[in-house]
Scaffold this motif. Sequence first.
Motif, short mmCIF file in Angstrom:
data_model
loop_
_atom_site.label_atom_id
_atom_site.label_comp_id
_atom_site.label_asym_id
_atom_site.label_seq_id
_atom_site.Cartn_x
_atom_site.Cartn_y
_atom_site.Cartn_z
N ASP A 1 44.73 23.28 -34.72
CA ASP A 1 44.24 23.33 -33.28
C ASP A 1 45.26 22.99 -32.21
O ASP A 1 44.94 22.11 -31.51
CB ASP A 1 43.08 22.51 -33.30
N THR A 2 46.34 23.69 -32.33
CA THR A 2 47.31 23.33 -31.20
C THR A 2 46.68 23.77 -29.81
O THR A 2 47.79 23.42 -28.74
CB THR A 2 48.75 23.75 -31.61
N GLU A 3 46.18 24.60 -29.72
CA GLU A 3 45.65 25.19 -28.29
C GLU A 3 44.35 24.50 -27.92
O GLU A 3 43.70 24.97 -27.01
CB GLU A 3 45.93 26.70 -28.27
N GLY A 4 43.65 23.79 -28.66
CA GLY A 4 42.45 23.29 -28.20
C GLY A 4 41.21 24.18 -28.47
O GLY A 4 41.32 25.19 -29.23
N LEU A 5 40.34 23.77 -27.68
CA LEU A 5 38.89 24.57 -27.83
C LEU A 5 39.03 26.01 -27.52
O LEU A 5 38.70 26.78 -28.26
CB LEU A 5 37.80 23.95 -26.78
N ASP A 6 39.92 26.33 -26.35
CA ASP A 6 40.06 27.69 -26.05
C ASP A 6 40.79 28.59 -27.34
O ASP A 6 40.36 29.56 -27.36
CB ASP A 6 40.55 27.90 -24.78
N GLY A 7 41.86 28.03 -27.84
CA GLY A 7 42.27 28.62 -28.88
C GLY A 7 41.55 28.82 -29.90
O GLY A 7 41.65 29.97 -30.72
N ALA A 8 40.67 27.81 -30.51
CA ALA A 8 39.89 27.93 -31.54
C ALA A 8 38.77 29.08 -31.32
O ALA A 8 38.44 30.01 -32.32
CB ALA A 8 39.03 26.67 -31.79
N ILE A 9 38.26 28.98 -30.07
CA ILE A 9 37.38 30.36 -29.74
C ILE A 9 37.89 31.58 -29.86
O ILE A 9 37.33 32.38 -30.38
CB ILE A 9 36.73 30.10 -28.31
N ARG A 10 39.15 31.76 -29.29
CA ARG A 10 39.99 33.15 -29.31
C ARG A 10 40.14 33.38 -30.86
O ARG A 10 39.92 34.55 -31.41
CB ARG A 10 41.23 32.90 -28.75
N THR A 11 40.40 32.36 -31.82
CA THR A 11 40.44 32.79 -33.05
C THR A 11 39.28 33.19 -33.80
O THR A 11 39.08 34.21 -34.38
CB THR A 11 41.08 31.64 -33.91
N LEU A 12 37.98 32.52 -33.50
CA LEU A 12 36.85 32.86 -33.74
C LEU A 12 36.53 34.23 -33.40
O LEU A 12 35.72 34.95 -34.24
CB LEU A 12 36.02 31.90 -33.90
N LEU A 13 36.75 34.47 -32.23
CA LEU A 13 36.27 35.73 -31.60
C LEU A 13 37.24 36.99 -32.19
O LEU A 13 36.42 38.10 -32.17
CB LEU A 13 36.64 35.94 -30.23
N LEU A 14 38.27 36.76 -32.94
CA LEU A 14 39.17 37.77 -33.74
C LEU A 14 38.40 37.93 -34.95
O LEU A 14 38.07 38.82 -35.56
CB LEU A 14 40.42 37.23 -33.50
N VAL A 15 38.07 36.50 -35.54
CA VAL A 15 37.77 36.64 -37.11
C VAL A 15 36.50 36.98 -37.35
O VAL A 15 36.21 37.72 -38.48
CB VAL A 15 38.33 35.12 -37.70
N LEU A 16 35.61 36.59 -36.47
CA LEU A 16 34.06 36.70 -37.06
C LEU A 16 33.93 38.15 -37.07
O LEU A 16 33.26 38.75 -38.07
CB LEU A 16 33.26 35.94 -36.20
N PRO A 17 34.17 39.23 -35.97
CA PRO A 17 33.79 40.34 -36.07
C PRO A 17 34.41 41.24 -37.41
O PRO A 17 33.93 42.10 -37.79
CB PRO A 17 34.41 41.09 -34.65
N ARG A 18 35.77 40.91 -37.71
CA ARG A 18 36.59 41.42 -38.86
C ARG A 18 35.44 41.13 -40.11
O ARG A 18 35.22 41.82 -40.73
CB ARG A 18 37.95 40.88 -38.78
N ALA A 19 35.18 39.65 -40.07
CA ALA A 19 34.30 39.47 -41.26
C ALA A 19 33.03 40.09 -41.29
O ALA A 19 32.48 40.54 -42.39
CB ALA A 19 34.02 37.90 -41.15
N VAL A 20 32.36 40.13 -40.22
CA VAL A 20 31.00 40.92 -40.20
C VAL A 20 31.30 42.42 -40.58
O VAL A 20 30.49 43.02 -41.41
CB VAL A 20 30.40 40.80 -38.95
N GLY A 21 32.41 42.96 -40.09
CA GLY A 21 33.01 44.52 -40.40
C GLY A 21 33.01 44.66 -42.09
O GLY A 21 32.61 45.49 -42.62
N ARG A 22 33.62 43.59 -42.60
CA ARG A 22 33.73 43.61 -44.16
C ARG A 22 32.76 43.27 -44.80
O ARG A 22 32.29 44.02 -45.83
CB ARG A 22 34.76 42.33 -44.50
N ILE A 23 31.53 42.50 -44.37
CA ILE A 23 30.40 42.30 -44.93
C ILE A 23 29.50 43.65 -45.00
O ILE A 23 28.88 44.13 -46.05
CB ILE A 23 29.56 41.28 -44.32
#
Length: 165
Positions: free
Chosen positions: A16-38
Amino acid sequence: MPATPPVHPVSGDPDDTEGLDGAIRTLLLVLPRAVGRIKRLEVPGELREMALAPRHLSLLSFLLLDGPMTVRELADRLEVAPTTASLLVGELSRKGVLDRREDAHDRRRRIVSIPESARPALEQWLAPGARAWRTALTPLSPAERRAVVRAFTAYEAALAESDGS
């Protein structure tokens, strides 16, 4: 000595080197990909014509993981009204995915279970998600697992609140 550049969270590094906004950016990228795979998980042939919907997945998962239970217990776990759980159970019973039988100890209660004939196809369909969660959660401490569950629960609640459901 040169400074080490910050790790960009989109690269997949979990720090978490970029703090809250970095974590949010990562999750905004990862979650849609996960939903697409599901969504791309192939529904076994014997279940395909049953037109099972996402609203059925949690109910079926509870029964696969925890075994037979009453409609009231399912409603409590699904966090829905007993009438809603009863409607879902009726729908799935008509499709042959669930069995409802009278409780031997209280004839007013119905016990809901997955028939042995439907179990292999349901396990095949739902197992990839359970395996992925097991892989993700196994290395975490109990406190970290609780934090992940709380975060996903809060995320879903915030989405529900923003769309009025």
